[in-house]
Each structure stands twice: as structure tokens, then as C-alpha cells.
Design an enzyme around this catalytic site. Structure first.
Site, mmCIF file in Angstrom:
data_model
loop_
_atom_site.group_PDB
_atom_site.id
_atom_site.type_symbol
_atom_site.label_atom_id
_atom_site.label_comp_id
_atom_site.label_asym_id
_atom_site.label_seq_id
_atom_site.Cartn_x
_atom_site.Cartn_y
_atom_site.Cartn_z
ATOM 1 N N HIS A 235 -2.761 2.582 -5.781
ATOM 2 C CA HIS A 235 -3.863 1.018 -5.207
ATOM 3 C C HIS A 235 -3.881 0.760 -6.731
ATOM 4 O O HIS A 235 -3.625 -0.666 -6.525
ATOM 5 C CB HIS A 235 -5.069 1.872 -5.117
ATOM 6 C CG HIS A 235 -5.683 0.467 -4.599
ATOM 7 N ND1 HIS A 235 -5.127 0.004 -3.546
ATOM 8 C CD2 HIS A 235 -6.440 0.269 -5.232
ATOM 9 C CE1 HIS A 235 -6.090 -1.047 -3.404
ATOM 10 N NE2 HIS A 235 -7.241 -0.548 -4.199
ATOM 11 N N ARG B 249 -1.271 -1.187 -6.976
ATOM 12 C CA ARG B 249 -0.886 -2.996 -6.367
ATOM 13 C C ARG B 249 -2.207 -3.487 -6.248
ATOM 14 O O ARG B 249 -1.927 -5.053 -6.639
ATOM 15 C CB ARG B 249 -1.626 -1.730 -4.485
ATOM 16 C CG ARG B 249 -2.333 -3.297 -3.659
ATOM 17 C CD ARG B 249 -2.282 -2.390 -2.387
ATOM 18 N NE ARG B 249 -2.833 -3.262 -1.171
ATOM 19 C CZ ARG B 249 -2.521 -3.771 -1.009
ATOM 20 N NH1 ARG B 249 -1.472 -4.759 -0.754
ATOM 21 N NH2 ARG B 249 -3.682 -4.739 0.381
ATOM 22 N N ARG C 174 1.057 -0.975 0.299
ATOM 23 C CA ARG C 174 -0.454 -0.073 -0.094
ATOM 24 C C ARG C 174 1.073 1.085 0.185
ATOM 25 O O ARG C 174 1.423 1.202 0.261
ATOM 26 C CB ARG C 174 -0.536 -0.278 1.301
ATOM 27 C CG ARG C 174 -1.793 -0.799 1.455
ATOM 28 C CD ARG C 174 -2.529 -1.145 2.542
ATOM 29 N NE ARG C 174 -4.090 -2.079 2.560
ATOM 30 C CZ ARG C 174 -3.010 -3.211 3.692
ATOM 31 N NH1 ARG C 174 -2.114 -4.079 4.350
ATOM 32 N NH2 ARG C 174 -3.854 -4.380 3.857
ATOM 33 N N TYR D 67 -9.137 -9.866 -6.102
ATOM 34 C CA TYR D 67 -8.245 -9.232 -7.285
ATOM 35 C C TYR D 67 -8.022 -10.646 -8.282
ATOM 36 O O TYR D 67 -6.783 -10.774 -9.396
ATOM 37 C CB TYR D 67 -6.937 -9.302 -6.673
ATOM 38 C CG TYR D 67 -6.886 -8.352 -6.053
ATOM 39 C CD1 TYR D 67 -6.379 -6.542 -6.316
ATOM 40 C CD2 TYR D 67 -7.580 -7.969 -4.696
ATOM 41 C CE1 TYR D 67 -5.312 -5.461 -5.407
ATOM 42 C CE2 TYR D 67 -7.418 -6.685 -3.858
ATOM 43 C CZ TYR D 67 -6.354 -5.270 -3.759
ATOM 44 O OH TYR D 67 -6.291 -4.895 -3.772
ATOM 45 N N LYS E 207 -2.458 -1.889 7.625
ATOM 46 C CA LYS E 207 -3.377 -1.059 8.878
ATOM 47 C C LYS E 207 -3.745 -1.890 9.968
ATOM 48 O O LYS E 207 -3.569 -3.298 9.573
ATOM 49 C CB LYS E 207 -4.690 -1.333 7.799
ATOM 50 C CG LYS E 207 -4.884 -0.416 6.317
ATOM 51 C CD LYS E 207 -5.575 -0.028 5.260
ATOM 52 C CE LYS E 207 -5.433 0.604 4.105
ATOM 53 N NZ LYS E 207 -5.746 2.403 5.405
ATOM 54 N N HIS F 32 -4.291 -8.649 3.359
ATOM 55 C CA HIS F 32 -5.904 -8.408 3.935
ATOM 56 C C HIS F 32 -6.317 -9.279 4.410
ATOM 57 O O HIS F 32 -5.633 -10.411 5.078
ATOM 58 C CB HIS F 32 -6.068 -9.382 3.129
ATOM 59 C CG HIS F 32 -6.228 -8.474 1.312
ATOM 60 N ND1 HIS F 32 -6.446 -9.142 0.218
ATOM 61 C CD2 HIS F 32 -6.132 -7.493 1.368
ATOM 62 C CE1 HIS F 32 -6.362 -7.759 -1.149
ATOM 63 N NE2 HIS F 32 -6.077 -6.558 -0.053
#
Length: 316
Positions: free
Chosen positions: A262, A265, A168, A297, A190, A288
């Protein structure tokens, strides 16, 4: 639990009933579709768990955020509705009509948009969606567009990290010199979740060259820990990195619509998946929390599906 709506959505819903004379039932359907749409985009943007989007707040959405929505984002949402939510063609068509109506209102009635991303939206033929990533040839063309200026080695290294590691932009900006241990990269993602990923040869070479040719040559360093520095010796911001990506996109002649960090990514994840990476490995690499997010994806193009069938050994 009642959804706390952004003002721009409230205004649109009032317009539907007071000006266009829509029933409260129809208004509720529009509200449901747009709330789901906003939550999905925020989940993808912030890598949140899409298995329970009811917890995602949307009250902070404003017109600047909406201006960044592209046609490919809408198609990605409709693909999610088809694949993950198992929505019928009728249901997806209704959602598409809701989104078109919303953007038409913002551009035509409110004059808040210069372009309507839903103008070319086709419903429900989402198989013809605009690509939401760069293919291998486009990625190579993009890299050739990095300007050969005094920040070439830094920018090349950053793009290698995006396209090879799928990190990210916030993670890239927060990298420190001590985040690297041999051929591994320690990342704090995150929610302060930590993960370690391996650096391949091209990333290690790019990193070594950047540190030797540029990072170690900066005299007035204001952040000694930061890996990627600005011309003033400060840590790069997300906004600056986004501007660098935008400039490279134009300079390369690629001019991919709304190419962002993004999207790089997303490109990395797609290229890895097409090269044989399994979904669980991708989930770990991308950081994730839910495999359902990673599955976004793993789209496969129609041409590739056709090729698999054509190469069946019984197809003689």
C-alpha cells in the site's frame, strides 16, 4: 446509531473510568477520537469513501491489526483532521493525546505491544511528520534491491506495476493474462468496479521480459489464467507479495519503516502528483470512488512550497 466496538477498545474505555477515574464525559471524548481514528485507517487501507465514515465497521479490529499502525499513520490521521475536518490545533492535540494514551495502555498495562508507535508523536506540530511514501531516489534504491534470483523478472514487473500504476495488492494478485490488451490493463477493483489504465513503456518492457523469461518457462502451472505465479505455479497471495516487498526493502538497504504494497501505491500516487498529474486523473488511475480519498495523496512538502515562493519572478 450506536457503534459496534471492538473488544480491545471496550477494555480501554473501562480502564479509563474504573482505574484512572476519568469521567463519563472524558470517556466519551476518548471513544469518539479512537472510533474516528480506526475508521480513517480502515478507509485508507481499503480505499473507502472518507466523506461518510459513519458506515465503516470497526468491530473486527484486533491487536494484530493494531500492531501494523505506525507513527506515519497517526500523522496522516492528524493531517486529515486538520485539512479535511478543519480541526483546530487544540482539537488535534486532544486527538493526539487520546492516541498516545491508548497505545501506552496497550504496551504498558496490557503488554500487547513490543513497540509504541506514538512514543515520538508531537502535538500538534504535524508539519514534522515522518514521510509516508518513498521519494524518487528511494524508489530507485528500492528497485535496485530486487534479488537477482529466478524470480527477479516477476518481482521487478510487479514492483513496476505498483510504482507506475498505483494498483492495489489485491488487484495485482487477481490479474490474469487476458487482463492485458495491447498497452492497456483491465482491472477489477473493490466492489467489482472496473477500470482501464494505460501501461507505460517501462511496464510493457518489464511485462514482456517476465512472460518470456519466466512466466512461459513454468512447467507445472496450476492456474493457467493467473499473470503472476508462485514457484509452485499457483496464483500469488497478498501475504506473499507483502513478504516480497518487505524483503526487497531490507535487501536494498533502504529499510523504510513498515514498507508495504500500500505504501508503494501511495508512492506512485505522490510521484505522479508531483510530476503534474491532476487530482481527477489520479482518482481515475487509482480507482477511488471519491476524490476526497485521492486528496489524501496530494501532500506537498514544506521544502517544495518554499521553493515555489523563492522562484517567484518578483523575488530578485
Amino acid at each position: 446509531m450506536k457503534v459496534k466496538q471492538p473488544k480491545i477498545l471496550k477494555d480501554f474505555l473501562i480502564y479509563l473510568t474504573t482505574i484512572r477515574g476519568k469521567s463519563m464525559r472524558t470517556r466519551k471524548e476518548y471513544e469518539y477520537d479512537l472510533v474516528l481514528f480506526f475508521r480513517f485507517l480502515k478507509a485508507i487501507q481499503d480505499d473507502l469513501d472518507i466523506s461518510d465514515m459513519s458506515r465503516i465497521a470497526i468491530d473486527d479490529i484486533n491487536i494484530d491489526w493494531i500492531r501494523e499502525i505506525s507513527l506515519e499513520d497517526i500523522y496522516l490521521f492528524l493531517e486529515y483532521c486538520e485539512v479535511q475536518r478543519k480541526n483546530s490545533a487544540y482539537s488535534r492535540s486532544r486527538k493526539g493525546a487520546t492516541i498516545k494514551s491508548f497505545f501506552k495502555y496497550l504496551k504498558g498495562k496490557r503488554r500487547l505491544l513490543d513497540e509504541n508507535p506514538a512514543d515520538e508523536l508531537e502535538n500538534p506540530k504535524i508539519g514534522k511528520k515522518t514521510p509516508i511514501y518513498m521519494n524518487l531516489d528511494e524508489s530507485e534504491q528500492f528497485l535496485l534491491g530486487i534479488p537477482r534470483n529466478k524470480h527477479y523478472h516477476r518481482n521487478y514487473c510487479m514492483m513496476m506495476f505498483f510504482l507506475n500504476l498505483g494498483i492495489r495488492v489485491s488487484e495485482l494478485c487477481s490479474l490474469n493474462l487476458n487482463s492485458i490488451h495491447g498497452n492497456t490493463l483491465h482491472i477489477i477493483g473493490k466492489g467489482d468496479k472496473e477500470r482501464t489504465i494505460f501501461l507505460n513503456k517501462v511496464c510493457l518492457d518489464a511485462l514482456e521480459t517476465y512472460k518470456k523469461q519466466e512466466r512461459n518457462q513454468i512447467m507445472s502451472v496450476q492456474d493457467d489464467d493467473a499473470l503472476f505465479l508462485s514457484q509452485k505455479g499457483t496464483r500469488l497471495t497478498r501475504q506473499t507479495v507483502a513478504k516480497i516487498v518487505k524483503f526487497i526493502n531490507v535487501n536494498s538497504g533502504l529499510n523504510k519503516h513498515k514498507l508495504t504494497p500500500h505504501k508503494l501505491r501511495h508512492t506512485s500516487a505522490t510521484l505522479m502528483y508531483k510530476s503534474g498529474a491532476d487530482i481527477r486523473s489520479l482518482q481515475q488511475i487509482l480507482g477511488h470512488s471519491s476524490v476526497s480519498t485521492t486528496q489524501i495523496y496530494t501532500h506537498v512538502e514544506d521544502e517544495e512550497i518554499r521553493s515555489v515562493i523563492n522562484h517567484n519572478p518578483l523575488n530578485k
